[in-house]
Design an enzyme around this catalytic site. Sequence first.
Site, PDB file in Angstrom:
ATOM      1  N   ARG A 278      -2.599  -2.154  -3.460  1.00  0.00           N
ATOM      2  CA  ARG A 278      -3.784  -1.323  -3.304  1.00  0.00           C
ATOM      3  C   ARG A 278      -3.680  -0.174  -4.303  1.00  0.00           C
ATOM      4  O   ARG A 278      -2.689   0.562  -4.327  1.00  0.00           O
ATOM      5  CB  ARG A 278      -3.839  -0.762  -1.891  1.00  0.00           C
ATOM      6  CG  ARG A 278      -4.988   0.206  -1.751  1.00  0.00           C
ATOM      7  CD  ARG A 278      -4.930   0.946  -0.446  1.00  0.00           C
ATOM      8  NE  ARG A 278      -6.091   1.814  -0.337  1.00  0.00           N
ATOM      9  CZ  ARG A 278      -6.067   2.989   0.265  1.00  0.00           C
ATOM     10  NH1 ARG A 278      -4.959   3.453   0.789  1.00  0.00           N
ATOM     11  NH2 ARG A 278      -7.170   3.708   0.341  1.00  0.00           N
TER      12      ARG A 278
ATOM     13  N   GLY B 227     -14.717   3.203  14.313  1.00  0.00           N
ATOM     14  CA  GLY B 227     -15.875   2.305  14.359  1.00  0.00           C
ATOM     15  C   GLY B 227     -15.661   1.117  15.277  1.00  0.00           C
ATOM     16  O   GLY B 227     -16.580   0.672  15.968  1.00  0.00           O
TER      17      GLY B 227
ATOM     18  N   HIS C 102     -12.865   2.872  -0.357  1.00  0.00           N
ATOM     19  CA  HIS C 102     -12.871   1.908   0.764  1.00  0.00           C
ATOM     20  C   HIS C 102     -13.540   0.595   0.355  1.00  0.00           C
ATOM     21  O   HIS C 102     -14.058  -0.143   1.200  1.00  0.00           O
ATOM     22  CB  HIS C 102     -13.654   2.464   1.983  1.00  0.00           C
ATOM     23  CG  HIS C 102     -12.941   3.545   2.746  1.00  0.00           C
ATOM     24  ND1 HIS C 102     -13.610   4.569   3.371  1.00  0.00           N
ATOM     25  CD2 HIS C 102     -11.632   3.747   3.005  1.00  0.00           C
ATOM     26  CE1 HIS C 102     -12.744   5.369   3.981  1.00  0.00           C
ATOM     27  NE2 HIS C 102     -11.530   4.884   3.765  1.00  0.00           N
TER      28      HIS C 102
ATOM     29  N   GLU D 141      -8.261  -4.800   5.273  1.00  0.00           N
ATOM     30  CA  GLU D 141      -8.134  -4.518   3.842  1.00  0.00           C
ATOM     31  C   GLU D 141      -6.971  -5.279   3.218  1.00  0.00           C
ATOM     32  O   GLU D 141      -7.061  -5.745   2.083  1.00  0.00           O
ATOM     33  CB  GLU D 141      -7.972  -3.002   3.635  1.00  0.00           C
ATOM     34  CG  GLU D 141      -9.256  -2.253   3.945  1.00  0.00           C
ATOM     35  CD  GLU D 141      -9.057  -0.772   4.191  1.00  0.00           C
ATOM     36  OE1 GLU D 141      -8.600  -0.424   5.298  1.00  0.00           O
ATOM     37  OE2 GLU D 141      -9.348   0.032   3.300  1.00  0.00           O
TER      38      GLU D 141
ATOM     39  N   MET E  80      -9.779  10.737  17.066  1.00  0.00           N
ATOM     40  CA  MET E  80     -11.021  10.629  17.844  1.00  0.00           C
ATOM     41  C   MET E  80     -10.744  10.419  19.330  1.00  0.00           C
ATOM     42  O   MET E  80     -11.493  10.901  20.187  1.00  0.00           O
ATOM     43  CB  MET E  80     -11.883   9.495  17.270  1.00  0.00           C
ATOM     44  CG  MET E  80     -13.222   9.337  17.944  1.00  0.00           C
ATOM     45  SD  MET E  80     -14.270  10.831  17.909  1.00  0.00           S
ATOM     46  CE  MET E  80     -14.952  10.773  16.256  1.00  0.00           C
TER      47      MET E  80
ATOM     48  N   LEU F  48     -15.219   3.883   9.644  1.00  0.00           N
ATOM     49  CA  LEU F  48     -14.868   5.141  10.311  1.00  0.00           C
ATOM     50  C   LEU F  48     -13.407   5.083  10.744  1.00  0.00           C
ATOM     51  O   LEU F  48     -13.084   4.604  11.833  1.00  0.00           O
ATOM     52  CB  LEU F  48     -15.776   5.366  11.536  1.00  0.00           C
ATOM     53  CG  LEU F  48     -17.291   5.205  11.324  1.00  0.00           C
ATOM     54  CD1 LEU F  48     -18.034   5.415  12.642  1.00  0.00           C
ATOM     55  CD2 LEU F  48     -17.802   6.170  10.264  1.00  0.00           C
TER      56      LEU F  48
ATOM     57  N   ARG G  27     -11.163  15.845   6.610  1.00  0.00           N
ATOM     58  CA  ARG G  27     -11.985  16.226   5.447  1.00  0.00           C
ATOM     59  C   ARG G  27     -13.400  16.593   5.878  1.00  0.00           C
ATOM     60  O   ARG G  27     -13.959  15.981   6.778  1.00  0.00           O
ATOM     61  CB  ARG G  27     -12.076  15.073   4.442  1.00  0.00           C
ATOM     62  CG  ARG G  27     -10.761  14.671   3.841  1.00  0.00           C
ATOM     63  CD  ARG G  27     -10.963  13.621   2.735  1.00  0.00           C
ATOM     64  NE  ARG G  27      -9.746  12.872   2.537  1.00  0.00           N
ATOM     65  CZ  ARG G  27      -9.659  11.544   2.603  1.00  0.00           C
ATOM     66  NH1 ARG G  27     -10.739  10.805   2.815  1.00  0.00           N
ATOM     67  NH2 ARG G  27      -8.509  10.949   2.423  1.00  0.00           N
TER      68      ARG G  27
ATOM     69  N   ASN H 129       0.875  -1.162   0.000  1.00  0.00           N
ATOM     70  CA  ASN H 129       0.000   0.000   0.000  1.00  0.00           C
ATOM     71  C   ASN H 129       0.920   1.222   0.000  1.00  0.00           C
ATOM     72  O   ASN H 129       1.476   1.589   1.030  1.00  0.00           O
ATOM     73  CB  ASN H 129      -0.889  -0.038   1.244  1.00  0.00           C
ATOM     74  CG  ASN H 129      -1.841   1.138   1.321  1.00  0.00           C
ATOM     75  OD1 ASN H 129      -1.773   2.065   0.514  1.00  0.00           O
ATOM     76  ND2 ASN H 129      -2.726   1.106   2.299  1.00  0.00           N
TER      77      ASN H 129
ATOM     78  N   GLY I  76     -10.088   8.451   7.166  1.00  0.00           N
ATOM     79  CA  GLY I  76     -11.122   8.676   6.164  1.00  0.00           C
ATOM     80  C   GLY I  76     -12.345   7.889   6.608  1.00  0.00           C
ATOM     81  O   GLY I  76     -12.229   6.942   7.389  1.00  0.00           O
TER      82      GLY I  76
HETATM   83  P1  ADP Z   1      -6.927   4.822   8.452  1.00  0.00           P
HETATM   84  O1  ADP Z   1      -8.114   5.470   7.842  1.00  0.00           O
HETATM   85  O2  ADP Z   1      -5.719   5.676   8.460  1.00  0.00           O
HETATM   86  O3  ADP Z   1      -6.692   3.398   8.017  1.00  0.00           O
HETATM   87  P2  ADP Z   1      -7.759   3.724  11.000  1.00  0.00           P
HETATM   88  O4  ADP Z   1      -8.867   2.870  10.524  1.00  0.00           O
HETATM   89  O5  ADP Z   1      -6.572   3.074  11.612  1.00  0.00           O
HETATM   90  O6  ADP Z   1      -7.298   4.771   9.951  1.00  0.00           O
HETATM   91  O7  ADP Z   1      -8.402   4.729  12.062  1.00  0.00           O
HETATM   92  C1  ADP Z   1      -7.629   5.755  12.613  1.00  0.00           C
HETATM   93  C2  ADP Z   1      -8.493   6.516  13.580  1.00  0.00           C
HETATM   94  O8  ADP Z   1      -9.040   5.621  14.546  1.00  0.00           O
HETATM   95  C3  ADP Z   1      -7.700   7.564  14.348  1.00  0.00           C
HETATM   96  O9  ADP Z   1      -8.098   8.854  13.947  1.00  0.00           O
HETATM   97  C4  ADP Z   1      -8.063   7.338  15.797  1.00  0.00           C
HETATM   98  O10 ADP Z   1      -8.585   8.482  16.336  1.00  0.00           O
HETATM   99  C5  ADP Z   1      -9.160   6.320  15.766  1.00  0.00           C
HETATM  100  N1  ADP Z   1      -9.010   5.414  16.910  1.00  0.00           N
HETATM  101  C6  ADP Z   1      -8.107   4.446  17.091  1.00  0.00           C
HETATM  102  N2  ADP Z   1      -8.253   3.876  18.299  1.00  0.00           N
HETATM  103  C7  ADP Z   1      -9.299   4.513  18.898  1.00  0.00           C
HETATM  104  C8  ADP Z   1      -9.949   4.408  20.160  1.00  0.00           C
HETATM  105  N3  ADP Z   1      -9.558   3.516  21.076  1.00  0.00           N
HETATM  106  N4  ADP Z   1     -10.989   5.237  20.414  1.00  0.00           N
HETATM  107  C9  ADP Z   1     -11.386   6.138  19.509  1.00  0.00           C
HETATM  108  N5  ADP Z   1     -10.816   6.288  18.307  1.00  0.00           N
HETATM  109  C10 ADP Z   1      -9.788   5.497  18.008  1.00  0.00           C
END
Ligand code: ADP
Length: 408
Positions: free
Chosen positions: A101, A342, A190, A394, A293, A219, A251, A8, A222
């Site tokens: 990817r 998520g 996605h 993914e 988050m 979530l 975004r 990737n 992105g």
């Molecule tokens: P990407 O889109 O880069 O693949 P990820 O799916 O790894 O990202 O998600 C990254 C986001 O997940 C970060 O912005 C982070 O805030 C959020 N995140 C990771 N762990 C937690 C958690 N325990 N609680 C809330 N948000 C989380």
Amino acid sequence: MSRVLVLNCGSSSLKYRLFDVPAGHGWNAAGGVVARGAADSDPARDDEAPAAAEVEPVVVASGVVERIGESEPGAPQNHAEALAAAMAEISLDGLTAVGHRVVHGGLTFTAPALVDDAVLAAIADLVPLAPLHNPANLAGIQVARSLLPGVPQVAVFDTAFHRTLSPAASTYAIDAETAERYGIHRYGFHGTSHAIVSRRTAALLGRPVEEVNTITLHLGNGASACAVEGGRSVGTSMGLSPLEGLVMGTRSGDLDPAIIFHLHRVAGMPLSEIDELLNRRSGLVGLAGVNDMRVLLAKRATGDRAAALAFEVYCRRIRSYVGAYYADLGRLDAITFTAGVGENAPAVRAAALAGLDRLGIVVDPARNEAPERGARVISPPDAPVAVCVVPTDEEWEIATQTLGVVAA
Ligand code: ADP
């Protein structure tokens, strides 16, 4: 046994995972990860080991190569150096294939493709639609091709899963001739995540995917929503680009397009600045100064009003899409949360679906907050709509799609 390297490549990063796949393993099995690594020089991104990896990896070796293109001593100057550095760390003996990817497959690619010169040219033709991503993806393919001659390379597209969208779902209501000439179309992104997560949701519910209608909510940094009818994408919130739809880390997601004209005309902003504003300085970071988050939730807990508002805007947008896709699907069996936010933020899941009980959508507080990590149902047992949390993977989806192409 097949060995698949998944690459990737971003503009300043190279992430890789190496899988050993025992014969007969399908998408729902856990792959044996032999090695994993990431290289990233973009501080806006949160690139810890993906929260999503549910496979129990046998990590024989792992590698991190950092800061592609930076002037620091020892930093790889390009993807060739980054991949060479990664390859020095891991054994690629007996490699079956490399899966790449690729972000934008336009309307050209409805499925993964075995890379040849024509496929490379078609990916290059799509650069205007994904000016940041496709050039990096292409660089990765070219480097892997030259460093691993004779190993099949497969391009797996983020957009391909959404090629089942109907014309009504993928057409923007603008002048048809202009749209046709410039490729203005809802492509969606996605796709590998929505694909594997919707299938894993059906498996979790013990039902054939063909019978299950799901709204998948990816979530991460992105974010996108997808309406999946019997395993086929019929609606998705990202469009021509990954800017549309849900509120994201940096975004804006949906907004009135006239905001762009207004900023250009009244604020005198050049288009490049507006592009940067909407892609890098909007969403959670624009509203509350943080894109992570976890940090946002901590600020909100201290009474920070900007963080509280950002949280409300973020969750409300998700709820709006759930309502829209419920209406589109007609019958809804499951709603599934996935990716970093998520999978790990119960507060977001609860707030995003609050007040939807009359639609049969209920989150059980104890199940939602239980510190589990695997695929699980968080609605009450008798709820009409199963609310689920399903880790995405993914890379594993790319690996299995890659093997599917090579075997064909
Ligand atoms: P990407 O889109 O880069 O693949 P990820 O799916 O790894 O990202 O998600 C990254 C986001 O997940 C970060 O912005 C982070 O805030 C959020 N995140 C990771 N762990 C937690 C958690 N325990 N609680 C809330 N948000 C989380």
